[in-house]
Motif scaffolding. Structure first.
Motif, PDB file in Angstrom:
ATOM      1  N   ILE A  46       0.827  -1.210   0.000  1.00  0.00           N
ATOM      2  CA  ILE A  46       0.000   0.000   0.000  1.00  0.00           C
ATOM      3  C   ILE A  46       0.865   1.265   0.000  1.00  0.00           C
ATOM      4  O   ILE A  46       0.542   2.245  -0.678  1.00  0.00           O
ATOM      5  CB  ILE A  46      -0.947   0.009   1.229  1.00  0.00           C
ATOM      6  N   ASP A  47       1.963   1.243   0.734  1.00  0.00           N
ATOM      7  CA  ASP A  47       2.848   2.418   0.768  1.00  0.00           C
ATOM      8  C   ASP A  47       3.366   2.757  -0.625  1.00  0.00           C
ATOM      9  O   ASP A  47       3.423   3.924  -1.004  1.00  0.00           O
ATOM     10  CB  ASP A  47       4.036   2.174   1.706  1.00  0.00           C
ATOM     11  N   PHE A  48       3.737   1.724  -1.381  1.00  0.00           N
ATOM     12  CA  PHE A  48       4.229   1.961  -2.737  1.00  0.00           C
ATOM     13  C   PHE A  48       3.132   2.588  -3.603  1.00  0.00           C
ATOM     14  O   PHE A  48       3.385   3.534  -4.356  1.00  0.00           O
ATOM     15  CB  PHE A  48       4.728   0.661  -3.372  1.00  0.00           C
ATOM     16  N   LEU A  49       1.918   2.068  -3.480  1.00  0.00           N
ATOM     17  CA  LEU A  49       0.807   2.606  -4.275  1.00  0.00           C
ATOM     18  C   LEU A  49       0.571   4.078  -3.931  1.00  0.00           C
ATOM     19  O   LEU A  49       0.352   4.910  -4.808  1.00  0.00           O
ATOM     20  CB  LEU A  49      -0.462   1.779  -4.040  1.00  0.00           C
ATOM     21  N   TYR A  50       0.645   4.382  -2.667  1.00  0.00           N
ATOM     22  CA  TYR A  50       0.434   5.756  -2.220  1.00  0.00           C
ATOM     23  C   TYR A  50       1.577   6.670  -2.687  1.00  0.00           C
ATOM     24  O   TYR A  50       1.347   7.732  -3.261  1.00  0.00           O
ATOM     25  CB  TYR A  50       0.320   5.781  -0.694  1.00  0.00           C
ATOM     26  N   ASP A  51       2.797   6.196  -2.478  1.00  0.00           N
ATOM     27  CA  ASP A  51       3.972   7.027  -2.776  1.00  0.00           C
ATOM     28  C   ASP A  51       4.174   7.273  -4.265  1.00  0.00           C
ATOM     29  O   ASP A  51       4.856   8.233  -4.640  1.00  0.00           O
ATOM     30  CB  ASP A  51       5.244   6.370  -2.214  1.00  0.00           C
ATOM     31  N   THR A  52       3.623   6.399  -5.118  1.00  0.00           N
ATOM     32  CA  THR A  52       3.832   6.577  -6.555  1.00  0.00           C
ATOM     33  C   THR A  52       2.754   7.441  -7.204  1.00  0.00           C
ATOM     34  O   THR A  52       2.782   7.658  -8.408  1.00  0.00           O
ATOM     35  CB  THR A  52       3.912   5.216  -7.283  1.00  0.00           C
ATOM     36  N   PHE A  53       1.791   7.916  -6.400  1.00  0.00           N
ATOM     37  CA  PHE A  53       0.887   8.949  -6.922  1.00  0.00           C
ATOM     38  C   PHE A  53       1.679  10.241  -7.100  1.00  0.00           C
ATOM     39  O   PHE A  53       2.512  10.598  -6.254  1.00  0.00           O
ATOM     40  CB  PHE A  53      -0.266   9.216  -5.940  1.00  0.00           C
ATOM     41  N   HIS A  54       1.411  10.928  -8.198  1.00  0.00           N
ATOM     42  CA  HIS A  54       1.981  12.261  -8.393  1.00  0.00           C
ATOM     43  C   HIS A  54       1.464  13.165  -7.262  1.00  0.00           C
ATOM     44  O   HIS A  54       0.304  13.048  -6.872  1.00  0.00           O
ATOM     45  CB  HIS A  54       1.517  12.789  -9.756  1.00  0.00           C
ATOM     46  N   PRO A  55       2.304  14.038  -6.724  1.00  0.00           N
ATOM     47  CA  PRO A  55       1.885  14.873  -5.585  1.00  0.00           C
ATOM     48  C   PRO A  55       0.563  15.610  -5.796  1.00  0.00           C
ATOM     49  O   PRO A  55      -0.184  15.814  -4.829  1.00  0.00           O
ATOM     50  CB  PRO A  55       3.040  15.862  -5.427  1.00  0.00           C
ATOM     51  N   THR A  56       0.252  15.965  -7.060  1.00  0.00           N
ATOM     52  CA  THR A  56      -0.988  16.718  -7.304  1.00  0.00           C
ATOM     53  C   THR A  56      -2.232  15.883  -7.041  1.00  0.00           C
ATOM     54  O   THR A  56      -3.291  16.427  -6.735  1.00  0.00           O
ATOM     55  CB  THR A  56      -1.056  17.221  -8.765  1.00  0.00           C
ATOM     56  N   THR A  57      -2.129  14.557  -7.196  1.00  0.00           N
ATOM     57  CA  THR A  57      -3.299  13.718  -6.930  1.00  0.00           C
ATOM     58  C   THR A  57      -3.124  12.876  -5.656  1.00  0.00           C
ATOM     59  O   THR A  57      -4.089  12.346  -5.134  1.00  0.00           O
ATOM     60  CB  THR A  57      -3.617  12.793  -8.127  1.00  0.00           C
ATOM     61  N   ARG A  59      -2.557  13.887  -2.711  1.00  0.00           N
ATOM     62  CA  ARG A  59      -3.235  14.496  -1.565  1.00  0.00           C
ATOM     63  C   ARG A  59      -4.721  14.130  -1.500  1.00  0.00           C
ATOM     64  O   ARG A  59      -5.372  14.350  -0.494  1.00  0.00           O
ATOM     65  CB  ARG A  59      -3.046  16.021  -1.575  1.00  0.00           C
ATOM     66  N   LEU A  60      -5.256  13.592  -2.615  1.00  0.00           N
ATOM     67  CA  LEU A  60      -6.669  13.176  -2.628  1.00  0.00           C
ATOM     68  C   LEU A  60      -6.834  11.705  -2.247  1.00  0.00           C
ATOM     69  O   LEU A  60      -7.949  11.197  -2.190  1.00  0.00           O
ATOM     70  CB  LEU A  60      -7.273  13.394  -4.018  1.00  0.00           C
ATOM     71  N   GLN A  61      -5.713  11.019  -2.016  1.00  0.00           N
ATOM     72  CA  GLN A  61      -5.763   9.573  -1.766  1.00  0.00           C
ATOM     73  C   GLN A  61      -5.781   9.260  -0.277  1.00  0.00           C
ATOM     74  O   GLN A  61      -5.263  10.019   0.533  1.00  0.00           O
ATOM     75  CB  GLN A  61      -4.534   8.886  -2.392  1.00  0.00           C
ATOM     76  N   HIS A  62      -6.389   8.120   0.029  1.00  0.00           N
ATOM     77  CA  HIS A  62      -6.401   7.649   1.414  1.00  0.00           C
ATOM     78  C   HIS A  62      -5.885   6.221   1.430  1.00  0.00           C
ATOM     79  O   HIS A  62      -6.407   5.369   0.718  1.00  0.00           O
ATOM     80  CB  HIS A  62      -7.809   7.716   1.996  1.00  0.00           C
TER      81      HIS A  62
END
Ligand SMILES: [Zn+2]
Length: 125
Positions: A46-57, A59-62
């Motif tokens: 899960i950390d990898f999935l979260y960390d590989t989001f571009h910073p602009t999107t 912040r919308l992830q949980h």
């Protein structure tokens, strides 16, 4: 016993997407990052999935939502339909909670920051 990489490459997980899970800069192309993200769903990283989001999107992830989506489904197969430098169209085949076969079809957009690829989100045509 080595585990075959969930992304569908004919390689062990260890010498394929796990290298990218350990170091995101190892994904030299958008498609490699996409494959590693699919593999992360399959292994529950899960950390990898979260960390590989571009910073602009990102912040919308949980993380909790990513985690339940990753873990409530059984990830069966990734099919890459088309990839360009900054987009990947794919089908992710999975079984849902009722073990019904489902297909997630997406065209994803990727962007680089300092030579590292990040997942932005779905491309809206
Ligand atoms: Zn892989």
């Amino acid at each position: 016993m080595n585990m075959k990489c969930p992304c569908g490459n004919e390689q062990d997980f260890k010498s394929c997407c796990e290298l990218i899970h350990r170091d995101i800069s190892k994904a030299e192309t958008a498609e490699k990052l996409m494959r590693a993200r699919y593999a992360a769903f399959a292994v529950g990283n899960i950390d990898f999935l979260y960390d590989t989001f571009h910073p602009t999107t990102r912040r919308l992830q949980h993380k909790k939502e990513i985690e339940s989506w990753a873990k409530q489904n059984k990830w069966m197969q990734l099919e890459i339909l088309n990839s360009t430098r900054s987009s990947v169209e794919f089908k992710a085949h999975y079984l849902d909670q009722n073990l019904d076969a489902q297909v997630h079809h997406e065209k994803s957009k990727f962007k680089q920051i300092q030579h590292i690829w990040y997942y932005v989100g779905m491309l809206i045509n």
